[in-house]
Design a protein around this motif. Structure first.
Motif, PDB file in Angstrom:
ATOM      1  N   LEU A  48      10.738   0.128  -2.009  1.00 43.98           N
ATOM      2  CA  LEU A  48       9.630   0.792  -2.681  1.00 43.98           C
ATOM      3  C   LEU A  48       8.407  -0.110  -2.619  1.00 43.98           C
ATOM      4  O   LEU A  48       8.444  -1.255  -3.081  1.00 43.98           O
ATOM      5  N   ILE A  49       7.332   0.402  -2.038  1.00 48.55           N
ATOM      6  CA  ILE A  49       6.120  -0.380  -1.840  1.00 48.55           C
ATOM      7  C   ILE A  49       5.133  -0.022  -2.945  1.00 48.55           C
ATOM      8  O   ILE A  49       4.539   1.061  -2.938  1.00 48.55           O
ATOM      9  N   ASN A  50       4.990  -0.913  -3.910  1.00 49.73           N
ATOM     10  CA  ASN A  50       4.162  -0.701  -5.084  1.00 49.73           C
ATOM     11  C   ASN A  50       2.744  -1.216  -4.830  1.00 49.73           C
ATOM     12  O   ASN A  50       2.433  -2.375  -5.099  1.00 49.73           O
ATOM     13  N   ASN A  51       1.895  -0.347  -4.271  1.00 51.20           N
ATOM     14  CA  ASN A  51       0.482  -0.677  -4.047  1.00 51.20           C
ATOM     15  C   ASN A  51       0.265  -1.860  -3.105  1.00 51.20           C
ATOM     16  O   ASN A  51      -0.802  -2.467  -3.113  1.00 51.20           O
ATOM     17  N   ALA A  52       1.275  -2.201  -2.324  1.00 47.04           N
ATOM     18  CA  ALA A  52       1.153  -3.349  -1.418  1.00 47.04           C
ATOM     19  C   ALA A  52       0.441  -2.908  -0.138  1.00 47.04           C
ATOM     20  O   ALA A  52       1.018  -2.255   0.715  1.00 47.04           O
ATOM     21  N   ASN A  53      -0.842  -3.270  -0.036  1.00 44.38           N
ATOM     22  CA  ASN A  53      -1.659  -2.810   1.081  1.00 44.38           C
ATOM     23  C   ASN A  53      -1.821  -3.902   2.140  1.00 44.38           C
ATOM     24  O   ASN A  53      -1.460  -5.058   1.927  1.00 44.38           O
ATOM     25  N   GLU A  54      -2.342  -3.513   3.296  1.00 48.02           N
ATOM     26  CA  GLU A  54      -2.621  -4.411   4.426  1.00 48.02           C
ATOM     27  C   GLU A  54      -1.443  -5.354   4.693  1.00 48.02           C
ATOM     28  O   GLU A  54      -1.561  -6.564   4.754  1.00 48.02           O
ATOM     29  N   LEU A  55      -0.285  -4.746   4.897  1.00 42.43           N
ATOM     30  CA  LEU A  55       0.944  -5.525   4.969  1.00 42.43           C
ATOM     31  C   LEU A  55       1.072  -6.361   6.235  1.00 42.43           C
ATOM     32  O   LEU A  55       1.896  -7.279   6.274  1.00 42.43           O
ATOM     33  N   ASP A  56       0.253  -6.080   7.242  1.00 44.71           N
ATOM     34  CA  ASP A  56       0.297  -6.957   8.415  1.00 44.71           C
ATOM     35  C   ASP A  56      -0.233  -8.347   8.098  1.00 44.71           C
ATOM     36  O   ASP A  56       0.014  -9.300   8.846  1.00 44.71           O
ATOM     37  N   GLN A  57      -0.965  -8.483   6.982  1.00 49.57           N
ATOM     38  CA  GLN A  57      -1.435  -9.790   6.527  1.00 49.57           C
ATOM     39  C   GLN A  57      -0.432 -10.464   5.589  1.00 49.57           C
ATOM     40  O   GLN A  57      -0.623 -11.612   5.184  1.00 49.57           O
ATOM     41  N   VAL A  58       0.631  -9.741   5.231  1.00 49.88           N
ATOM     42  CA  VAL A  58       1.632 -10.236   4.292  1.00 49.88           C
ATOM     43  C   VAL A  58       2.919 -10.616   5.009  1.00 49.88           C
ATOM     44  O   VAL A  58       3.489 -11.681   4.770  1.00 49.88           O
ATOM     45  N   PHE A  59       3.385  -9.721   5.886  1.00 53.82           N
ATOM     46  CA  PHE A  59       4.644  -9.930   6.594  1.00 53.82           C
ATOM     47  C   PHE A  59       4.392 -10.370   8.025  1.00 53.82           C
ATOM     48  O   PHE A  59       3.478  -9.869   8.694  1.00 53.82           O
ATOM     49  N   SER A  60       5.223 -11.271   8.509  1.00 58.16           N
ATOM     50  CA  SER A  60       5.154 -11.701   9.901  1.00 58.16           C
ATOM     51  C   SER A  60       5.612 -10.581  10.819  1.00 58.16           C
ATOM     52  O   SER A  60       6.210  -9.589  10.379  1.00 58.16           O
TER      53      SER A  60
END
Length: 228
Positions: A48-60
């Protein structure tokens, strides 16, 4: 989050844990990107992704590949509100969601319409054909209606609220128009995805409808309901 952080993410995380516990679901929460791996994902049915945006900057790139492989093997994904904000840098997830963020409204009460083909879906069952609800409503880059595997659950009636707040009006943003989906499912690329506009803050979730909507979203992507 890779970009804007919604202030009530921690409150919503706690609410999700309590909701799960009340319905015999194990819910773990993390804001540490390194917790996501091919190995760790094996323990879960739903991400469940709770408002987690621009995930290419978060996950490798390796982590993003692990999420995709886990999903294709049957894992389900639920996205709340800003889960479809600035995701173009992660091409697969952006395609899965079907659209991205263009602008939004202030928190307002608006008329919500249940798609006639979706009235028996457990995440909206008993609430058709229309009802009033309060939330912050996004305008997306395109309607997802008609995309492969998509079933729109809810649309918002733009004539019942101001769909673009002043900040975005000054930048030339425009409403979506008559076809303005705010919740949908997608059966695509091997598994199930569920998105809802609800979740900018806790008040848009912690209602009789909001609790049912999210609970059934989780159950649906986990394939623990009879709905197909």
């Amino acid at each position: 989050t890779g970009w804007y952080r919604h202030a009530e993410i921690p409150l919503i995380n706690g609410w999700l844990v309590r909701l799960g516990a009340a319905h015999q679901m194990r819910v773990d929460v993390t804001e540490t990107p390194s917790d996501i791996s091919e190995e760790s994902l094996r323990a879960y049915d739903v991400l469940l992704i709770n408002n987690a945006n621009e995930l290419d900057q978060v996950f490798s790139q390796q982590q993003r590949a692990a999420i995709r492989q886990w999903y294709q093997a049957g894992g389900g994904i639920v996205g709340l509100h800003a889960a479809l904000v600035r995701q173009q840098g992660w091409e697969w997830f952006s395609e899965l969601g079907g659209c991205d963020f263009e602008s939004d409204s202030n928190y307002q009460r608006a008329k919500v319409m249940v798609d006639p083909q979706a009235r028996d879906h457990p995440a909206v069952e008993g609430y058709g054909p229309e009802f009033w609800y309060s939330a912050d409503w996004h305008n997306h880059t395109r309607p997802v209606t008609g995309l492969e595997g998509v079933q729109v659950l809810l649309r918002v009636d733009e004539s019942t609220y101001e769909p673009v707040r002043d900040y975005f009006l000054e930048q030339g943003a425009t409403p979506m128009g008559e076809d303005h989906p705010v919740s949908w499912t997608r059966q695509y690329d091997g598994s199930r995805f569920f998105y809802t506009e609800l979740g900018h803050d806790l008040r848009s979730l912690d209602t009789e409808f909001g609790r049912m909507h999210i609970l059934e979203a989780i159950r649906w992507v986990a394939k623990s309901t009879s709905e197909e």
